[in-house]
Design a protein around this motif. Structure first.
Motif, PDB file in Angstrom:
ATOM      1  N   ALA A 337      33.965  39.729   5.390  1.00 31.97           N
ATOM      2  CA  ALA A 337      34.229  39.599   3.956  1.00 31.97           C
ATOM      3  C   ALA A 337      35.625  39.027   3.732  1.00 31.97           C
ATOM      4  CB  ALA A 337      34.106  40.950   3.267  1.00 31.97           C
ATOM      5  N   SER A 338      36.245  38.478   4.780  1.00 32.93           N
ATOM      6  CA  SER A 338      37.644  38.055   4.661  1.00 32.93           C
ATOM      7  C   SER A 338      37.828  36.936   3.642  1.00 32.93           C
ATOM      8  CB  SER A 338      38.188  37.624   6.023  1.00 32.93           C
ATOM      9  OG  SER A 338      37.497  36.507   6.527  1.00 32.93           O
ATOM     10  N   MET A 339      36.903  35.977   3.600  1.00 30.82           N
ATOM     11  CA  MET A 339      37.053  34.886   2.628  1.00 30.82           C
ATOM     12  C   MET A 339      36.799  35.379   1.199  1.00 30.82           C
ATOM     13  SD  MET A 339      33.989  35.159   4.094  1.00 30.82           S
ATOM     14  CE  MET A 339      34.378  34.352   5.631  1.00 30.82           C
ATOM     15  N   LEU A 340      36.003  36.438   1.073  1.00 29.70           N
ATOM     16  CA  LEU A 340      35.794  37.058  -0.236  1.00 29.70           C
ATOM     17  C   LEU A 340      37.057  37.800  -0.671  1.00 29.70           C
ATOM     18  CD1 LEU A 340      33.594  37.694  -2.408  1.00 29.70           C
ATOM     19  CD2 LEU A 340      33.083  39.746  -1.102  1.00 29.70           C
ATOM     20  N   ARG A 341      37.598  38.622   0.237  1.00 27.82           N
ATOM     21  CA  ARG A 341      38.799  39.389  -0.072  1.00 27.82           C
ATOM     22  C   ARG A 341      40.011  38.496  -0.321  1.00 27.82           C
ATOM     23  NH1 ARG A 341      35.665  42.216  -1.087  1.00 27.82           N
ATOM     24  NH2 ARG A 341      34.990  44.222  -0.292  1.00 27.82           N
ATOM     25  N   ALA A 342      40.034  37.343   0.351  1.00 22.52           N
ATOM     26  CA  ALA A 342      41.172  36.430   0.188  1.00 22.52           C
ATOM     27  C   ALA A 342      41.325  35.961  -1.246  1.00 22.52           C
ATOM     28  CB  ALA A 342      41.015  35.221   1.115  1.00 22.52           C
ATOM     29  N   ALA A 343      40.280  36.083  -2.045  1.00 28.16           N
ATOM     30  CA  ALA A 343      40.326  35.624  -3.435  1.00 28.16           C
ATOM     31  C   ALA A 343      41.291  36.443  -4.277  1.00 28.16           C
ATOM     32  CB  ALA A 343      38.929  35.667  -4.059  1.00 28.16           C
ATOM     33  N   TRP A 344      41.617  37.646  -3.858  1.00 29.20           N
ATOM     34  CA  TRP A 344      42.527  38.463  -4.670  1.00 29.20           C
ATOM     35  C   TRP A 344      43.609  39.152  -3.828  1.00 29.20           C
ATOM     36  CZ3 TRP A 344      37.242  39.597  -4.384  1.00 29.20           C
ATOM     37  CH2 TRP A 344      36.878  40.735  -3.658  1.00 29.20           C
ATOM     38  N   THR A 345      43.837  38.650  -2.618  1.00 23.75           N
ATOM     39  CA  THR A 345      44.928  39.185  -1.803  1.00 23.75           C
ATOM     40  C   THR A 345      45.820  38.032  -1.373  1.00 23.75           C
ATOM     41  OG1 THR A 345      43.539  39.032   0.181  1.00 23.75           O
ATOM     42  CG2 THR A 345      43.618  41.155  -0.954  1.00 23.75           C
ATOM     43  N   GLY A 346      47.117  38.139  -1.650  1.00 21.60           N
ATOM     44  CA  GLY A 346      48.061  37.116  -1.231  1.00 21.60           C
ATOM     45  C   GLY A 346      47.892  35.810  -1.982  1.00 21.60           C
ATOM     46  N   GLY A 347      48.428  34.746  -1.403  1.00 21.79           N
ATOM     47  CA  GLY A 347      48.320  33.416  -2.007  1.00 21.79           C
ATOM     48  C   GLY A 347      47.209  32.613  -1.366  1.00 21.79           C
ATOM     49  N   ASN A 348      47.162  31.325  -1.707  1.00 17.86           N
ATOM     50  CA  ASN A 348      46.113  30.442  -1.175  1.00 17.86           C
ATOM     51  C   ASN A 348      44.729  31.066  -1.335  1.00 17.86           C
ATOM     52  OD1 ASN A 348      47.831  28.365  -0.366  1.00 17.86           O
ATOM     53  ND2 ASN A 348      48.210  29.318   1.622  1.00 17.86           N
ATOM     54  N   ASN A 349      44.439  31.566  -2.519  1.00 11.52           N
ATOM     55  CA  ASN A 349      43.215  32.336  -2.696  1.00 11.52           C
ATOM     56  C   ASN A 349      42.043  31.550  -3.285  1.00 11.52           C
ATOM     57  OD1 ASN A 349      44.559  32.350  -5.264  1.00 11.52           O
ATOM     58  ND2 ASN A 349      45.549  34.257  -4.623  1.00 11.52           N
ATOM     59  N   TYR A 350      42.223  30.255  -3.488  1.00  7.07           N
ATOM     60  CA  TYR A 350      41.091  29.378  -3.825  1.00  7.07           C
ATOM     61  C   TYR A 350      40.907  28.437  -2.640  1.00  7.07           C
ATOM     62  CZ  TYR A 350      38.166  25.878  -6.150  1.00  7.07           C
ATOM     63  OH  TYR A 350      37.137  25.014  -6.477  1.00  7.07           O
ATOM     64  N   HIS A 351      39.773  28.535  -1.949  1.00  6.63           N
ATOM     65  CA  HIS A 351      39.518  27.739  -0.751  1.00  6.63           C
ATOM     66  C   HIS A 351      38.601  26.567  -1.078  1.00  6.63           C
ATOM     67  CE1 HIS A 351      40.187  31.549   1.954  1.00  6.63           C
ATOM     68  NE2 HIS A 351      41.229  31.245   1.205  1.00  6.63           N
ATOM     69  N   LEU A 352      39.032  25.379  -0.719  1.00 11.47           N
ATOM     70  CA  LEU A 352      38.152  24.214  -0.802  1.00 11.47           C
ATOM     71  C   LEU A 352      37.618  23.877   0.578  1.00 11.47           C
ATOM     72  CD1 LEU A 352      37.053  22.255  -2.939  1.00 11.47           C
ATOM     73  CD2 LEU A 352      38.879  20.668  -2.296  1.00 11.47           C
ATOM     74  N   ASN A 353      38.494  23.894   1.555  1.00 11.02           N
ATOM     75  CA  ASN A 353      38.115  23.765   2.966  1.00 11.02           C
ATOM     76  C   ASN A 353      39.282  24.331   3.772  1.00 11.02           C
ATOM     77  OD1 ASN A 353      40.048  21.540   3.449  1.00 11.02           O
ATOM     78  ND2 ASN A 353      38.655  20.367   2.143  1.00 11.02           N
ATOM     79  N   PRO A 354      39.168  24.431   5.099  1.00  9.62           N
ATOM     80  CA  PRO A 354      40.255  25.060   5.866  1.00  9.62           C
ATOM     81  C   PRO A 354      41.610  24.388   5.700  1.00  9.62           C
ATOM     82  CG  PRO A 354      38.281  24.923   7.201  1.00  9.62           C
ATOM     83  CD  PRO A 354      37.992  24.150   5.954  1.00  9.62           C
ATOM     84  N   ASP A 355      41.617  23.114   5.369  1.00  3.54           N
ATOM     85  CA  ASP A 355      42.883  22.391   5.221  1.00  3.54           C
ATOM     86  C   ASP A 355      43.384  22.340   3.789  1.00  3.54           C
ATOM     87  OD1 ASP A 355      42.912  21.763   7.960  1.00  3.54           O
ATOM     88  OD2 ASP A 355      41.542  20.091   7.615  1.00  3.54           O
ATOM     89  N   GLU A 356      42.557  22.727   2.845  1.00  6.67           N
ATOM     90  CA  GLU A 356      42.941  22.684   1.434  1.00  6.67           C
ATOM     91  C   GLU A 356      42.668  24.034   0.780  1.00  6.67           C
ATOM     92  OE1 GLU A 356      42.551  18.690  -0.803  1.00  6.67           O
ATOM     93  OE2 GLU A 356      40.699  18.901   0.349  1.00  6.67           O
ATOM     94  N   ARG A 357      43.738  24.788   0.630  1.00  7.56           N
ATOM     95  CA  ARG A 357      43.653  26.078  -0.047  1.00  7.56           C
ATOM     96  C   ARG A 357      44.745  26.128  -1.108  1.00  7.56           C
ATOM     97  NH1 ARG A 357      43.189  30.493   4.690  1.00  7.56           N
ATOM     98  NH2 ARG A 357      44.875  29.242   5.598  1.00  7.56           N
TER      99      ARG A 357
END
Length: 726
Positions: A337-357
């Protein structure tokens, strides 16, 4: 290969009002909730299954009762579609600080059966390292009290011994009696005293050895390792002697590639064909790579020797740079669930691809404890920037949008005074529950939602509290309402703050919704004393200039636009998490193409012990050619669907040609390639992504070619690649 997402109540309000930040219904039980599988359709759902941990289910007694009564597929709240397989485990992370698992093997089998899951996992106990020379001491938190807390433990003890304190279960499972009968069956514990911890460290540990409040282990790592294997053996025997509807997976633990490999050998000898690597969540990918490579080699050797197939799950894994190794090493499924949790933890929380967050733009709510004036001011600041961001997304005039918002907000307070004078004693406000009165107020007052959006939930709550006590026979002084409303009026005089400057920029450039115009509003918001987010501005600049939501084809971005890139509350943040999961899944499919190998069924599939047995008997050359192929899924097809290689033979077999064609076409919607084995050359399908193949070796060759693997795909044990996280 399949990707599972853990089920942690990650749901959103299906009819959330983004403009006013209002829930569709204030009663949670009355809301229509959407999980990730509700938002996407069958073909685009960015997961292949759901992982359900008992620890999570038991977080709520209501949820536990509901899902054990209905099962996860018929539960009215979860709404998991029946085409998504489910894995359930005990949730070992939740009890990692206990000396023993909190569940018993009989109990877990019954739990999995009640949930009606596809796969149940054996009870494991995380192998935890410790740098302390004298091992680990577990203490029951119930024995601590105000006069003796954890801080009162002697420093000499805590320096030499790893101390783990947790609330022990009121009743341990029966298996605990076998390991430590001193803590089993204890109904109450005496409180600790300073005397319990006096003397030498060795003396304390000797006293604790038979103390019902403590468990001491000198080599806790080895004990947990062996406990996990013993549970796998015990539950396997119970499983084989019962009649269960789910497939059983053996979880195994270790602390280096060798111990993981040795544990794997043991569970394979127990007869398991689905195994799970536990304890690697959060580990560096280099460590995970070494472990899965060792496991993959041993699985390959076992498959070759026994002419069978072994599926392997990696718990808590989601690092895209590791897909090459994980695929080649024979892993069959992963979860995270790490990519889900990343949406509200820390920065870079909108992922387009691994190189663009990108950093989602934080538009903050008032904090609990804020004065009413501060709460109103924060709300109005937020609404001004939200309307500007939406105008920017729509390529509309930002000054016109913000002025339009303010004009409507200005009407609210005048209308509110008139409304309260006429309706404050209406029968609908006689309810005792604030939630009920709030619902009635926001529905009955024309601007009930806008009042909350622009002037804060705090202001509306204060009015609702007055409505609850305001009685026609004993009326509240109307000035109390006016005092609250006037707080809103005074703050509103400061707004709109940026419309004039933006309008000047619009007139000067002759353009609408430029970066410079929206930046004027956002910068004014971020640097204000009540927000103080100026350190985030550089990230926001990148987000707004790139407009990543315009480049995403997920239904969330297509429907909501910039709202997905705004950090504000569950209903935006979790949707952004669903979006992140979708983007992760796109790369997952690119790096590990979804390939299905199927053979046709005939009537002899009915009642077989396993589909594997049918494939061995009827299509032995195919099974010999493909049973050890990584990543690809293998099964048998009839009009009822695909029966995976490990399943028991179905209770009915349908050979209806149109039904088979429809099912194959449906499956093609979720696979990049389906290789249909047709040794007699009789199949007639014209379906995109379905390839009809007559030769078993060609099936193998095409699969490996799609994956970019050679004939011996398992990576060398000594490969060392520095890999990064998604």
């Amino acid at each position: 290969m399949k990707f599972y997402v853990p089920e942690w109540e990650d749901a959103v309000d299906a009819r959330y009002d983004f403009v006013h930040d209002e829930l569709s219904n204030l009663d949670k039980q009355e809301r229509e909730r959407h999980f990730i599988w509700d938002i996407f359709d069958y073909e685009t759902t960015p997961i292949d299954g759901v992982l359900i941990s008992r620890e999570q289910v038991e977080d709520s007694q209501r949820k536990y009762d509901r899902v054990t009564e209905h099962g996860v597929y018929d539960d009215p709240q979860l709404t998991i579609p029946d085409w998504l397989p489910t894995i359930s485990d005990c949730g070992a992370w939740g009890y990692k600080s206990l000396p023993f698992p909190r569940y018993g093997n009989d109990d877990m089998l019954e739990f999995y059966e009640a949930l009606d899951v596809t796969v149940g996992v054996t009870i494991d106990h995380l192998v935890l390292g410790s740098g302390k020379e004298k091992g680990r001491l577990y203490l029951d938190k119930h024995a601590f009290h105000p006069d003796f807390t954890e801080s009162d433990l002697p420093e000499e003890l805590t320096e030499q011994v790893d101390i783990m304190v947790d609330e022990w279960p009121a009743e341990w499972p029966d298996l605990v009696e076998r390991y430590d009968d001193s803590i089993y069956g204890v109904s109450a514990v005496k409180p600790f005293t300073h005397k319990d911890f006096e003397g030498s460290v060795q003396g304390v540990l000797q006293r604790m050895d038979r103390d019902p409040r403590a468990v001491y282990r000198e080599d806790d790592k080895q004990d947990r390792y062996e406990m996990t294997l013993e549970n796998a053996a015990e539950i396997r025997e119970l499983y084989d002697n019962g009649d269960w509807s789910f497939h059983l997976m053996a979880a195994f633990q270790g602390w280096n590639p060798t111990t993981y490999g040795e544990a794997l050998d043991e569970v394979l000898e127990m007869g398991y064909q689905y195994v799970g690597i536990g304890g690697v969540a959060g580990s560096q990918l280099k460590q995970v790579e070494e472990i899965v490579t060792e496991v993959g080699h041993r699985i390959t050797e076992f498959e070759s020797e026994h002419e069978t197939r072994i599926d392997t799950h990696v718990f808590g894994f989601a690092k895209t740079d590791g897909f090459e190794t994980v695929g080649r090493a024979q892993m069959s499924s992963i979860d995270s669930a790490s990519m889900l949790r990343a949406a509200w933890t820390g920065g870079n929380n909108y992922h387009l691809n691994p190189d663009e967050r990108f950093d989602a733009i934080r538009v903050r709510y008032p904090k609990p404890g804020d004065s009413l004036e501060i709460a109103v001011k924060k709300s109005m600041l937020g609404q001004e920037v939200l309307h500007a961001l939406r105008a920017f997304d729509d390529e509309d005039s930002i000054s016109r949008r913000t002025r339009g918002w303010y004009a409507e907000a200005d009407l609210v307070l005048d209308a509110l005074v008139d409304y309260l004078e006429e309706h404050r004693h209406d029968e609908i406000y006689d309810a005792r529950l604030l939630r009920k009165i709030t619902s009635e107020f926001r529905d009955d007052f024309e601007y009930g939602c806008e009042l909350q959006a622009s002037f804060s939930d705090d202001l509306r709550k204060q009015l609702v509290k007055l409505l609850r006590v305001d009685d026609a026979d004993d009326p509240v002084d109307f000035d109390e309402y006016i005092e609250i409303i006037n707080t809103g009026r005074e703050v509103a005089e400061e707004f709109p703050r940026t419309a004039d400057r933006v309008e000047a920029l619009e007139e000067k450039s002759g353009e609408m919704a430029t970066f410079k115009q929206v930046w004027t509003v956002l910068e004014n918001y971020a640097v204000s004393d009540l927000v103080d987010d100026q350190n985030l501005l550089e990230g926001y600049r990148k987000t707004l200039r790139s407009r990543p939501w315009d480049r995403c084809d997920c239904p969330i971005c297509e429907d909501l636009g910039i709202e997905v890139a705004i950090f504000r509350g569950n209903n935006r943040n979790r949707r952004r998490g669903f979006h992140n999961t979708y983007r992760f899944y796109q790369q997952f499919k690119r790096d590990l193409p979804k390939i299905l190998i199927v053979a046709p069924a005939d009537s002899s599939l009915f009642g077989r012990n396993t589909v594997e047995g049918y494939l061995t008997d009827m299509y032995g050359e195919l099974w010999d050619a493909v049973h050890d192929i990584p990543v690809a899924e293998i099964g048998v097809l009839d009009a009822n669907g695909v029966h995976e290689w490990w399943e028991p033979g179905p209770s009915s077999v349908s050979l209806d040609p149109s039904g088979i064609s429809e099912e194959l076409e449906r499956k093609a919607g979720r696979y990049d390639t389906i290789l249909y084995y047709d040794p007699d050359g009789e199949a007639r399908f014209d379906i995109d992504s379905v390839e009809i193949v007559e030769d078993p070796q060609e099936v193998r060759g095409r699969t490996l070619e799609r994956l970019g693997y050679d004939s011996d795909p398992v990576p060398s044990r000594d490969i060392q690649i520095q890999l990064g996280e998604f």
